[in-house]
Design a protein around this motif. Structure first.
Motif, mmCIF file in Angstrom:
data_model
loop_
_atom_site.group_PDB
_atom_site.id
_atom_site.type_symbol
_atom_site.label_atom_id
_atom_site.label_comp_id
_atom_site.label_asym_id
_atom_site.label_seq_id
_atom_site.Cartn_x
_atom_site.Cartn_y
_atom_site.Cartn_z
ATOM 1 N N ASP A 60 107.690 -56.767 -21.498
ATOM 2 C CA ASP A 60 106.460 -56.570 -21.965
ATOM 3 C C ASP A 60 105.118 -56.599 -21.289
ATOM 4 N N VAL A 61 105.382 -57.035 -20.034
ATOM 5 C CA VAL A 61 104.299 -57.011 -19.125
ATOM 6 C C VAL A 61 104.406 -56.290 -17.806
ATOM 7 N N ALA A 91 93.145 -51.886 -18.519
ATOM 8 C CA ALA A 91 94.087 -53.068 -18.976
ATOM 9 C C ALA A 91 93.592 -53.303 -20.346
ATOM 10 N N ASP A 92 92.326 -53.343 -20.804
ATOM 11 C CA ASP A 92 91.983 -53.789 -22.104
ATOM 12 C C ASP A 92 92.560 -52.749 -23.272
ATOM 13 N N SER A 142 96.261 -52.587 -23.394
ATOM 14 C CA SER A 142 96.743 -53.919 -23.939
ATOM 15 C C SER A 142 96.467 -53.843 -25.483
ATOM 16 N N ALA A 201 98.960 -51.465 -27.136
ATOM 17 C CA ALA A 201 100.426 -52.269 -27.250
ATOM 18 C C ALA A 201 100.493 -53.118 -28.048
ATOM 19 N N GLU A 202 99.631 -53.997 -28.168
ATOM 20 C CA GLU A 202 99.327 -54.798 -29.429
ATOM 21 C C GLU A 202 99.588 -54.312 -30.752
#
Length: 90
Positions: free
Chosen positions: A40-41, A80-81, A84, A87-88
């Motif tokens: 996941d990362v 990245a924000d 992310s 993805a969330e």
């Protein structure tokens, strides 16, 4: 802006350049590398470089280099924000 040294999905180079006539020129880029930390990362690594010449170089090479590094950091943090958040939401 161009992408080169493509090695999907591991790495690539992004670069660009411009000319200001008498003022000089600027060119630079970033080597971007993706590293899977877990399922996941993914960690994004980047190394920024910039070159300037002409009157630009005489007046502020250090300032331009530090600004390029700062702006690249802001870009990749925003990137990245966004990634992310998407993805969330999934």
């Amino acid at each position: 802006v161009t992408l080169s040294d493509l090695d999907p999905p591991n790495a690539y180079r992004i670069s660009g350049e411009g000319s200001g006539g008498v003022a000089g020129y600027a060119k630079g880029g970033a080597l971007v590398r993706l590293e899977s930390e877990s399922a996941d990362v993914t960690v994004l690594h980047y190394d920024v470089d910039a070159q300037i010449g002409g009157k630009l170089a005489q007046l502020g090479a250090r300032l331009i280099n530090s600004t390029a590094t700062k702006l690249a950091g802001e870009f990749f943090k925003s990137f990245a924000d966004v990634v992310s958040a998407k993805a969330e939401a999934s």
